[in-house]
Write an enzyme that holds these catalytic residues in place. Structure first.
Site, mmCIF file in Angstrom:
data_model
loop_
_atom_site.group_PDB
_atom_site.id
_atom_site.type_symbol
_atom_site.label_atom_id
_atom_site.label_comp_id
_atom_site.label_asym_id
_atom_site.label_seq_id
_atom_site.Cartn_x
_atom_site.Cartn_y
_atom_site.Cartn_z
ATOM 1 N N LYS A 9 0.833 -1.203 0.000
ATOM 2 C CA LYS A 9 0.000 0.000 0.000
ATOM 3 C C LYS A 9 0.872 1.260 0.000
ATOM 4 O O LYS A 9 2.093 1.186 0.200
ATOM 5 C CB LYS A 9 -0.927 -0.048 1.221
ATOM 6 N N TYR A 49 -12.161 -2.810 -3.331
ATOM 7 C CA TYR A 49 -12.678 -2.975 -1.975
ATOM 8 C C TYR A 49 -14.217 -2.994 -1.946
ATOM 9 O O TYR A 49 -14.805 -2.676 -0.908
ATOM 10 C CB TYR A 49 -12.144 -1.863 -1.077
ATOM 11 N N ASN A 112 -1.814 -0.192 7.259
ATOM 12 C CA ASN A 112 -1.251 -1.499 7.582
ATOM 13 C C ASN A 112 -0.358 -2.086 6.488
ATOM 14 O O ASN A 112 -0.198 -3.296 6.375
ATOM 15 C CB ASN A 112 -2.344 -2.471 8.031
ATOM 16 N N HIS A 115 -1.642 -5.573 1.522
ATOM 17 C CA HIS A 115 -2.883 -6.340 1.355
ATOM 18 C C HIS A 115 -2.549 -7.689 0.738
ATOM 19 O O HIS A 115 -1.689 -7.770 -0.141
ATOM 20 C CB HIS A 115 -3.839 -5.579 0.412
ATOM 21 N N GLU A 126 -9.053 -10.686 -7.906
ATOM 22 C CA GLU A 126 -8.157 -9.537 -7.747
ATOM 23 C C GLU A 126 -7.051 -9.539 -8.806
ATOM 24 O O GLU A 126 -6.692 -8.484 -9.339
ATOM 25 C CB GLU A 126 -7.567 -9.527 -6.329
HETATM 26 P P1 CMP Z 1 -6.739 -5.215 3.775
HETATM 27 O O1 CMP Z 1 -6.057 -6.517 4.013
HETATM 28 O O2 CMP Z 1 -6.342 -4.429 2.577
HETATM 29 O O3 CMP Z 1 -8.324 -5.494 3.694
HETATM 30 C C1 CMP Z 1 -9.247 -4.486 3.981
HETATM 31 C C2 CMP Z 1 -8.642 -3.286 4.592
HETATM 32 O O4 CMP Z 1 -9.542 -2.456 5.286
HETATM 33 C C3 CMP Z 1 -7.653 -3.711 5.647
HETATM 34 O O5 CMP Z 1 -6.524 -4.306 5.070
HETATM 35 C C4 CMP Z 1 -7.416 -2.399 6.380
HETATM 36 O O6 CMP Z 1 -6.481 -1.572 5.709
HETATM 37 C C5 CMP Z 1 -8.790 -1.764 6.273
HETATM 38 N N1 CMP Z 1 -9.523 -1.855 7.518
HETATM 39 C C6 CMP Z 1 -10.078 -2.947 8.066
HETATM 40 N N2 CMP Z 1 -10.668 -2.635 9.229
HETATM 41 C C7 CMP Z 1 -10.488 -1.308 9.411
HETATM 42 C C8 CMP Z 1 -10.864 -0.387 10.426
HETATM 43 N N3 CMP Z 1 -11.571 -0.774 11.490
HETATM 44 N N4 CMP Z 1 -10.511 0.897 10.280
HETATM 45 C C9 CMP Z 1 -9.788 1.292 9.195
HETATM 46 N N5 CMP Z 1 -9.410 0.462 8.195
HETATM 47 C C10 CMP Z 1 -9.750 -0.822 8.313
#
Ligand code: CMP
Length: 143
Positions: A9, A49, A112, A115, A126
């Site tokens: 990301k 998403y 985070n 993904h 995807e």
């Molecule tokens: P990812 O693995 O990309 O899948 C969905 C994404 O949503 C996740 O990683 C996080 O980046 C985001 N995400 C999931 N839960 C939350 C949350 N409570 N607040 C903000 N972002 C979230």
């Protein structure tokens, strides 16, 4: 052979974690089948998403993903979807174990770093979304 979609990301790219992350997948033994640096637009991020469109964090998540270039990848190998998720660690960095990518490099669920597809079927979707041009052919003698 099983494939998964992995995306570094914008925060991971800007923090210079691309080489570290690719190294972890390579050293585990997985094969890199697709790789590109790409900045996606809002409709594309919303499509990626789409399953989360009802979540309260959806708009913030889309803003984050379109905020800069991401590294989109296809990795291949035995159980790569499940093992890739283990390498990445739990979605919330507060719960991801040290030694995982998020456990080592993230503190905020909204930033985070990476993904990874959560199932073989979502990986297929995807990969089709992110790599409509197809992915690399490996010569079997080199693979
Ligand atoms: P990812 O693995 O990309 O899948 C969905 C994404 O949503 C996740 O990683 C996080 O980046 C985001 N995400 C999931 N839960 C939350 C949350 N409570 N607040 C903000 N972002 C979230």
């Amino acid at each position: 052979m099983e494939q998964t979609f992995i995306m570094i990301k914008p925060d991971g790219v800007q923090r210079g974690l691309v080489g570290e992350i690719i190294g972890r997948f390579e050293k585990k033994g997985f094969t890199l089948k697709g790789l590109k640096l790409i900045t996606v637009d809002r409709p594309f991020a919303e499509k990626h998403y789409a399953d989360l469109s009802a979540k309260p964090f959806f708009n913030g998540l889309v803003e984050y993903i379109i905020s800069g270039p991401v590294v989109a990848m296809v990795w291949e190998g035995k159980n790569v979807v499940t093992t890739g998720r283990k390498i990445i660690g739990a979605t919330n960095p507060a719960e991801s174990a040290p030694g995982t990518i998020r456990g080592d490099y993230a503190i905020d669920i909204g930033r985070n770093v990476i993904h990874g597809s959560d199932a073989v079927e979502s990986a297929r979707k995807e990969i089709a979304l992110w790599f409509p041009e197809g992915i690399a052919e490996w010569k079997s003698s080199l693979h």
